[in-house]
Scaffold this active site. Sequence first.
Site, mmCIF file in Angstrom:
data_model
loop_
_atom_site.group_PDB
_atom_site.id
_atom_site.type_symbol
_atom_site.label_atom_id
_atom_site.label_comp_id
_atom_site.label_asym_id
_atom_site.label_seq_id
_atom_site.Cartn_x
_atom_site.Cartn_y
_atom_site.Cartn_z
ATOM 1 N N TRP A 1 5.063 15.747 -0.830
ATOM 2 C CA TRP A 1 6.173 15.443 -1.725
ATOM 3 C C TRP A 1 5.719 15.115 -3.138
ATOM 4 C CZ3 TRP A 1 6.913 10.662 -4.165
ATOM 5 C CH2 TRP A 1 6.049 9.636 -3.746
ATOM 6 N N ASP A 2 4.481 14.629 -3.285
ATOM 7 C CA ASP A 2 4.046 14.227 -4.613
ATOM 8 C C ASP A 2 3.849 15.415 -5.550
ATOM 9 O OD1 ASP A 2 1.936 13.635 -2.335
ATOM 10 O OD2 ASP A 2 0.819 14.576 -3.952
ATOM 11 N N GLU B 1 3.073 3.716 2.592
ATOM 12 C CA GLU B 1 2.693 4.032 3.976
ATOM 13 C C GLU B 1 2.159 2.817 4.720
ATOM 14 O OE1 GLU B 1 0.064 7.373 3.701
ATOM 15 O OE2 GLU B 1 1.563 8.606 2.695
ATOM 16 N N LYS C 1 0.631 -0.252 0.129
ATOM 17 C CA LYS C 1 -0.426 0.699 -0.220
ATOM 18 C C LYS C 1 -0.200 1.254 -1.614
ATOM 19 C CE LYS C 1 -2.591 4.978 1.451
ATOM 20 N NZ LYS C 1 -2.609 5.990 2.544
ATOM 21 N N GLN C 2 1.073 1.485 -1.942
ATOM 22 C CA GLN C 2 1.418 2.102 -3.219
ATOM 23 C C GLN C 2 2.827 1.692 -3.628
ATOM 24 O OE1 GLN C 2 1.116 5.701 -0.740
ATOM 25 N NE2 GLN C 2 2.529 6.626 -2.204
#
Length: 777
Positions: free
Chosen positions: A359-360, A485, A588-589
């Site tokens: 998706w990124d 995630e 995580k992000q």
Amino acid sequence: MTAPRFQVDPWLVHEPSVDPAAIPVSETVFSLSNGFLGVRGTLDEAEPCEVHGTFLSGVFEHYPLSYPEAGYGDPSHGQAMVSVPDGTQIQLLVDGASLDIRAAGTQLHQRTLDLRAGVLERQVRWRAPSGTILEVRSARLVSLAERGVLAVRYTVRAVDGRAHVVVRSDLAAVVGRPTVEKGDPRVADALGDPLEVLVRRHTDSGGVLSCRTRQSGIGVAAAVGHEVEGAASMTSDGGGHTVSTTIVAELAEGQSLTVTKVVGYAWARESSAESLLGLASAAVQSAQDRGWDGLADAQREVLDGFWHDADVEVEGDPELQQALRYDLFQVFCAAACISDAPVGAKGLTGLGYDGHTFWDIEGFVLPVLTLLRPEAAARLLHWRSSTLDEARHRAGVLGLQGASFAWRTIDGHECSPYWPASTAAMHVNADIALAFWLYGNVTGEPPDGVGSLPVMVETARLWMSVGRQDHQGTWHLYGMTGPDEYTGVVDDNVFTNLMARGNLRRAAAMVRVAPDRAAQLGVTDEEVESWEAAADSACVPFDETLGVHPMNDNFTGYREWRFEERQDDYPIQEHHHYAKIYRRQVLKQADLVQALWWCRDDFTPEQVARDLDYYEARTVRDSSLSAAVQAVVCAQAGHLDLALRYLRESALVDLRDVQGDTVDGLHMAAAAGSWLALVAGLGGVRLDHEDLEIAPALPAALTRTAYRLRWRGCLLEVETTREGTILTLLDGPGPLPVLVDGERYELRADAPVTVTLRDPEPMLPEPRQPVGREPRT
């Protein structure tokens, strides 16, 4: 892993002394690609080398996925990009001794990638065991004008004596692949020897190879030709899976031997071996007709055009200037000649993530290409729309309506075996839909120009199928995983809910613009009204006590992570079980913070400030994607110096090997995200309303920024200094309306607009990060 040391230069990536220990990383950094063909930046010699790799976008092999406890709908096969015949290898022997930079005698060894020329150059000065000093110069390019062409110019000069020189040039069908332990020996069987050689022939100056992947059935052909300058003999032969060409010369002191090697590639699913060989041979012929100088000139011409439209300038930070241009160069090259294939997370630079797209790419790479090279963006969107039928099928497998696009894939089929971080991460569908919508908004093209309308309609139907309205009339999404995630399978992830809301509203608006085409897709007025009703009632959790948005339902009630006690436990996923991670407030992000950027209309400035402050303290950035997002939102909240530090981390992720995994390939989304961190972060550019909006700002360490972008067929330049921001319409129809800090201006040719630079005042002090997880610059 040792990181190479590069000199700081605005247009060159120069390694003044090649360290053998740093070769694994430099192989990736010096990778060359045109989106169709890519080669890793290995040395000319076969050794030393970490990973040889020549890749064609869309060429992959199947391998079986193993499940201790298989479930319904689990993909049965994975997909992995595989190396095609490698034509980069050239071995030099002088008086019977082979050049090996690890041995004694190497006096000089340097490499340089010129971002304007698109050529990787190498210089070696070596005293052979016989006593003669040799100078070797090589130049390599992957053509941006001839998509199937790799070319190498290799020159050997005897500096201070005579030399008997042998140059052996190979085209090798079997390339060693690092062992990837996936818990199933069948994987090694499938990926260790993926190519069946069908045809191998040699000529006086080269030869051809034709192969087919054993499981996926993809045909690949490669042809090679050599031209020699200087007194020499040349012969070719074939043995095993290799075509070898040997050039022999006697050099007197001061004499040189130059070999120009051209390799041509072609691939297809259904063409015959001979047909593909014809295409590959034609690519070699065409390149040889141009000659090395012609290929280099054409390369420069393509890049001159790109830099005219896309150059970025930063004054006050030379290292950042170099990194941003390098990142832009690699993003452009990753898609320049691509067709009928996606850009993978690592592009064509390494085997990380098995070559899959995620998706990124739609989230970060597509917006950059849309603003700088819309024709390349259109090709990628056409590819994604070509996978719509498979996405419809996947939705059916999941018991849903509409279309559910693959989380990770090469050809459109889902191949992720871990559903909590893939199938449950349904935001991918809204991310893809947003990329289609942004393309139309930026370019002004009609809704169905790149297949946008069917994608928007089918993703809207998916959300209606998976969403649930409670007794109070609030619309929910249960069991979702957002971008982060470290938090999985939760209810009402705010990012996912808001992205779904935007997807539904944009789909409804697009249907009303193209009612006849929508009717062909079976869309009714009642269906559109149901989309809008769901969007209006979407749940957006808010913690009234803390005054922040929980990332998902009850997230702010999770147990806190003990950052002070676990400063060496990174990446966290390699030190703790997901069953523990999922129950903690550790990210995580960026997740909720990404919603602050992509869904900006859903938050007040005070909410942006408070949410950013809360999640900065809990985000560890074990993903390279995060720094760019945090840079944008820090700038949005007025924390310009922190935004710059995050921008540097993102931009330097590969040149400095920040994540420690550059050996696996470049971080394409982070490279694109770096440009977005500058343009959308410090530049304040927003693309989601009718008019282009910018809100320029300068951190203390920078004195000037300048960038260019395309909007509605116009090319404009935005230059910001302490004195203000100058907007210039470089080409295209005017007047062009632009909002600067909320005030409307109209740009006309030869009439630049100057706007006073604002001085943002943050609502809160600069946020803090977890101990030891400050921006790594």
